[in-house]
Design a protein around this motif. Structure first.
Motif, short mmCIF file in Angstrom:
data_model
loop_
_atom_site.label_atom_id
_atom_site.label_comp_id
_atom_site.label_asym_id
_atom_site.label_seq_id
_atom_site.Cartn_x
_atom_site.Cartn_y
_atom_site.Cartn_z
N PHE A 193 -52.50 91.54 101.74
CA PHE A 193 -53.70 91.58 100.90
C PHE A 193 -53.34 91.53 99.42
O PHE A 193 -54.00 90.85 98.62
CB PHE A 193 -54.50 92.85 101.20
N GLY A 194 -52.29 92.26 99.05
CA GLY A 194 -51.90 92.32 97.64
C GLY A 194 -51.53 90.98 97.06
O GLY A 194 -51.90 90.66 95.92
N VAL A 195 -50.80 90.17 97.83
CA VAL A 195 -50.41 88.84 97.36
C VAL A 195 -51.65 88.00 97.04
O VAL A 195 -51.75 87.36 95.99
CB VAL A 195 -49.54 88.13 98.42
N THR A 196 -52.62 88.02 97.96
CA THR A 196 -53.85 87.25 97.75
C THR A 196 -54.66 87.82 96.59
O THR A 196 -55.24 87.05 95.80
CB THR A 196 -54.71 87.28 99.04
N SER B 178 -45.63 80.56 99.25
CA SER B 178 -44.40 81.09 99.84
C SER B 178 -44.52 82.59 100.11
O SER B 178 -44.16 83.07 101.19
CB SER B 178 -43.22 80.82 98.90
N MET B 179 -45.06 83.33 99.12
CA MET B 179 -45.23 84.77 99.30
C MET B 179 -46.23 85.07 100.42
O MET B 179 -46.02 85.98 101.23
CB MET B 179 -45.70 85.42 98.00
N PHE C 100 -42.58 84.35 90.32
CA PHE C 100 -44.02 84.24 90.05
C PHE C 100 -44.38 84.97 88.76
O PHE C 100 -45.11 84.44 87.91
CB PHE C 100 -44.78 84.84 91.24
N MET C 101 -43.87 86.18 88.59
CA MET C 101 -44.20 86.97 87.40
C MET C 101 -43.55 86.39 86.14
O MET C 101 -44.12 86.49 85.04
CB MET C 101 -43.76 88.42 87.61
N SER C 102 -42.39 85.81 86.30
CA SER C 102 -41.74 85.18 85.15
C SER C 102 -42.58 84.02 84.63
O SER C 102 -42.79 83.87 83.41
CB SER C 102 -40.34 84.70 85.55
N LEU C 103 -43.09 83.21 85.56
CA LEU C 103 -43.96 82.10 85.16
C LEU C 103 -45.31 82.61 84.62
O LEU C 103 -45.90 81.98 83.74
CB LEU C 103 -44.21 81.17 86.34
N ASP C 104 -45.75 83.75 85.15
CA ASP C 104 -47.01 84.31 84.64
C ASP C 104 -46.87 84.71 83.18
O ASP C 104 -47.81 84.52 82.40
CB ASP C 104 -47.41 85.53 85.48
N ALA D 116 -37.91 88.13 95.74
CA ALA D 116 -37.34 87.09 94.87
C ALA D 116 -38.43 86.12 94.41
O ALA D 116 -38.48 85.72 93.23
CB ALA D 116 -36.23 86.34 95.61
N THR D 117 -39.31 85.74 95.32
CA THR D 117 -40.39 84.83 94.97
C THR D 117 -41.37 85.50 94.00
O THR D 117 -41.86 84.87 93.05
CB THR D 117 -41.15 84.39 96.24
#
Length: 218
Positions: A59-62, A152-153, A119-123, A114-115
């Motif tokens: 749920f958190g990923v979504t 992927s996540m 993701f957060m780096s790009l954010d 890792a993914t």
């Protein structure tokens, strides 16, 4: 007469022995069953917590991906909701690392972590572009690499949730099997107790018969 007396005496000895051993066996079977059920229940509880945690991650990923998309289109107004969702996901991920220690769980969590870091780096890059007013760059990031990282996540989280569901079902089946085995054990003990009662009744009948026969002879 002597042989009949010996037979009755033997029956009495056996009945007395079974009367002594019966409660001991009953208690032993009951305690063994309770211990097994207790262990199985703990496993069921542990697996249920693992499954719930895996579903929280799914749920958190979504959730944080949705809020990221939202703040990209409302000029950052939903950024606070996004960071709160990310914070909650980090908390669940830390709990998962402590609790989910099976080899397959570790693999899924390692890949998901890792993914998530990418993701957060790009954010960070996308949010900086938004603050500069570069909406084109924001959309490029959100609809390109960030979307792939989210997929992927989401896949890893779904795989983990399915794995936990299978393990939870297997644990519940083991609990049901243990409960059935305990029930059968108690039934066997109850049948044994019934046989003891029958033996006592037969012995009592023999004693009564011998007493009557002795009275007639006198």
């Amino acid at each position: 007469m002597g042989s009949g007396l010996v037979t009755i005496r033997a029956k009495l000895y056996v009945a007395i022995l079974l009367c002594v051993l019966g409660p001991v066996i009953t208690i032993a079977v009951a305690l063994h069953g309770m211990n097994q059920l207790g262990d199985r229940f703990d496993e069921v509880h542990d697996r249920a917590e693992r499954q719930a945690l895996a579903l929280d991650l799914k749920f958190g990923v979504t959730d944080f991906n949705g809020w990221q998309t939202a703040y990209g289109y409302d000029n950052g107004a939903s950024r606070g909701r996004f960071t709160a969702s990310v914070r909650e996901f980090r908390h669940d991920l830390a709990d998962a690392r402590r609790m989910l220690t099976d080899p397959q769980e570790r693999v899924q969590l390692r890949e998901m972590s890792a993914t998530f870091d990418r993701f957060m780096s790009l954010d960070d890059e996308a949010f900086a572009a938004l603050q500069r007013g570069d909406e084109r760059r924001v959309k490029q990031i959100f609809l390109g690499p960030e979307l792939k990282l989210f997929d992927s996540m989401a896949t890893r989280a779904d795989d983990l949730a399915r794995y936990e569901s299978r393990r939870d079902n297997a644990t519940e089946k083991a609990f049901d099997d243990s409960r059935e085995a305990s029930r059968r054990g108690l039934i066997a003990v109850a049948l044994g107790a019934t046989l003891v009662i029958i033996l006592l009744l037969v012995t009592a009948a023999d004693i009564a018969r011998m007493a009557l026969e002795g009275g007639r002879r006198e």
